[in-house]
Scaffold this motif. Structure first.
Motif, PDB file in Angstrom:
ATOM      1  N   SER A 266       6.717  -7.466  16.519  1.00 44.07           N
ATOM      2  CA  SER A 266       7.041  -8.224  15.303  1.00 44.07           C
ATOM      3  C   SER A 266       5.801  -8.891  14.735  1.00 44.07           C
ATOM      4  O   SER A 266       5.600  -8.932  13.516  1.00 44.07           O
ATOM      5  CB  SER A 266       8.108  -9.283  15.605  1.00 44.07           C
ATOM      6  OG  SER A 266       9.332  -8.695  15.988  1.00 44.07           O
TER       7      SER A 266
ATOM      8  N   GLY B 248       1.337  -5.525   8.065  1.00 48.11           N
ATOM      9  CA  GLY B 248       2.287  -4.827   7.200  1.00 48.11           C
ATOM     10  C   GLY B 248       2.942  -5.695   6.161  1.00 48.11           C
ATOM     11  O   GLY B 248       4.126  -5.527   5.839  1.00 48.11           O
TER      12      GLY B 248
ATOM     13  N   ILE C 106       3.527  -6.239  12.985  1.00 46.61           N
ATOM     14  CA  ILE C 106       4.060  -5.847  11.681  1.00 46.61           C
ATOM     15  C   ILE C 106       3.800  -6.932  10.644  1.00 46.61           C
ATOM     16  O   ILE C 106       3.405  -6.657   9.504  1.00 46.61           O
ATOM     17  CB  ILE C 106       5.568  -5.539  11.787  1.00 46.61           C
ATOM     18  CG1 ILE C 106       5.787  -4.273  12.620  1.00 46.61           C
ATOM     19  CG2 ILE C 106       6.191  -5.368  10.402  1.00 46.61           C
ATOM     20  CD1 ILE C 106       7.240  -3.978  12.922  1.00 46.61           C
TER      21      ILE C 106
END
Length: 476
Positions: free
Chosen positions: A117, A124, A120
């Motif tokens: 997590s 991201g 990301i």
């Protein structure tokens, strides 16, 4: 819903699940109305704490407490979601390979999920919006697939009388009404999070309209979709006693296995696990943005660090602090599986405490929103805010009560320890000039759960000994 389903199934059964879901959905909708009205007037990244600061600028301590409690709530929510993903992955291994994983192995998986997590959210940033949109369609399509699979493949379909009236009690408590209320955790935990739309409001066009619509729309959609999913589960469950006695990491895996067999159970758990993971990732997105906003408003230590953005425009310090705390909390599962319910309860209570402060301000000082936004409740504003505040207080009290009887050191609801520690640290930080306490306090408070859970299991201490341990810890 799948992660907390066993809470309602064992505390009230189908009767409590069905009626609890609809009652909680109604009150959570009222809460969403209250928050959406404020969000429409102040659509900004700070969300709840910024609203409190704007509505009561003469009492900045309220905004300070709200911001810290809410930031911890988001970390709790992301952590509980990632631990749920670890339990789904463990159940997939158990169903597919027939090997039961230890709690240490499951905690290690949870660490991996927390770190994933964090990665990301670090690299991201632009993809998170697309992932959230994809998760919407994945949830809609996945719910359809799960409902059809359950209703078609279940060998025995339960009657409507069973689904709407059957009462189950595995808690040990004798009061029927109280047992049903304990099952409310499943609904409240599932429905929380509508306010996170405000965390990305500044990144949206026309946020004064879209953000409040997202706040209310998430509750309406969850109510209807969740009801369809719940009915499919209740019509298809083959044996509640089997689910309660399961050896799988997460009990709903047993429900699926009994209803649809091994191969389809693997498919169903994969659908749920992926949806849960994408939802948990966005909780860390919200917490990192909140840390950024608190730093921007001089309410966080090491301001320059938490406001720093990488080349992907991610507030990476907030992301990895969330991951670190999440990994520490996940260790509690090593000491006792009861810790999972405590983490769920703590997440639910922390979020509801965050909701309470802006709503209570609207109840006690109705004139604190002089320029309402396009989303305005009008003359219904005060009664809706009052109902929302009363329900929030009720839930916060309910979820710290013991979930089993007789209560002992192994089945105690340790949510009261976590929430008590968080509140004490936050209030203490408001009264102290040593801001470093505010940074380390939440981690220490949550770490105390790990200490208590492991000490109880390893040493088989009595209930009072546990309290003495925690008392000494907090004094230190």
């Amino acid at each position: 819903m799948s992660s907390a389903f066993q809470t309602g199934l064992f505390s009230g059964g189908p009767l409590g699940l069905f009626w609890g879901w609809n009652i909680c959905s109604l009150f959570m909708l009222l809460i969403s109305f209250s928050l959406a009205e404020i969000c429409s007037a102040y659509p900004t990244m700070g969300g709840l704490y910024f609203w409190v600061c704007k509505m009561k600028p003469d009492t900045p301590v309220l905004g300070f407490c709200t911001g810290w409690i809410y930031s911890i709530a988001m970390v709790f929510t992301g952590t509980s979601g990632n631990l749920s993903v670890a339990l789904y992955l463990a159940s997939l291994a158990e169903v597919g390979r027939g090997r039961t994983l230890t709690r240490v192995e499951i905690a290690a998986i949870a660490w991996g999920v927390n770190i994933a997590s964090g990665i990301i959210n670090t690299v991201g940033t632009k993809a998170i919006g697309g992932m959230s949109s994809f998760n919407l369609w994945w949830t809609l399509g996945g719910t359809f697939v799960l409902v059809i699979t359950l209703l078609v493949k279940a060998p025995v379909k339960n009657t409507a009388n069973f689904v709407f009236t059957d009462y189950e009690n595995f808690t040990g408590w004798g009061n029927r009404g109280f047992v049903v209320l304990l099952g409310f955790l499943q609904a409240v935990y599932t429905l929380e999070g509508c306010e996170t739309a405000a965390q990305v409001a500044e990144e949206a066009r026309r946020p004064e309209i879209l953000a409040p619509l997202a706040v209310v729309g998430s509750i309406v959609g969850s109510w209807l979709i969740g009801l369809a999913y719940m009915l499919a589960l209740l019509f298809s469950v083959q044996s509640i006693a089997n689910v309660q006695a399961t050896s799988y990491a997460i009990p709903i895996a047993q429900l699926y296995y009994d209803a649809v067999g091994k191969r389809l159970t693997l498919m169903c758990l994969t659908v749920v696990a992926l949806a849960q993971f994408m939802a948990a990732v966005t909780a860390f997105t919200a917490s990192s943005r909140l840390f950024y906003a608190l730093s921007r408003d001089n309410a966080f230590p090491m301001k320059s660090w938490f406001m720093a953005l990488n080349r992907f425009q991610a507030p990476y310090w907030g992301v990895w602090v969330s991951v670190l705390i999440g990994c520490i909390i996940s260790c509690a599962y090593i000491g006792s599986a009861v810790a999972f319910n405590a983490i769920l309860s703590s997440a639910a209570i922390a979020v509801m405490l965050s909701y309470l402060q802006p709503i209570l301000i609207r109840v006690l000082w109705p004139s604190t929103l002089p320029e309402p936004g396009p989303f305005n409740l009008g003359r219904w504003s005060w009664p809706i805010n009052l109902a929302s505040a009363l329900f929030t207080v009720f839930i916060c009290v309910l979820f710290i009560l013991p979930i089993a009887h007789p209560t002992n050191s192994l089945n105690m609801n340790y949510a009261v320890v976590a929430i008590g520690g968080v509140i004490a640290i936050v209030v203490g930080g408001c009264l102290s000039s040593q801001m470093f306490i505010m940074l380390t306090g939440p981690v220490l408070a949550l770490f105390s759960i790990v200490v208590a859970a492991n000490a109880i299991v390893v040493h088989d201490w009595e209930f009072n000994d546990c309290h003495l341990l925690l008392l000494r810890f907090y004094r230190l």
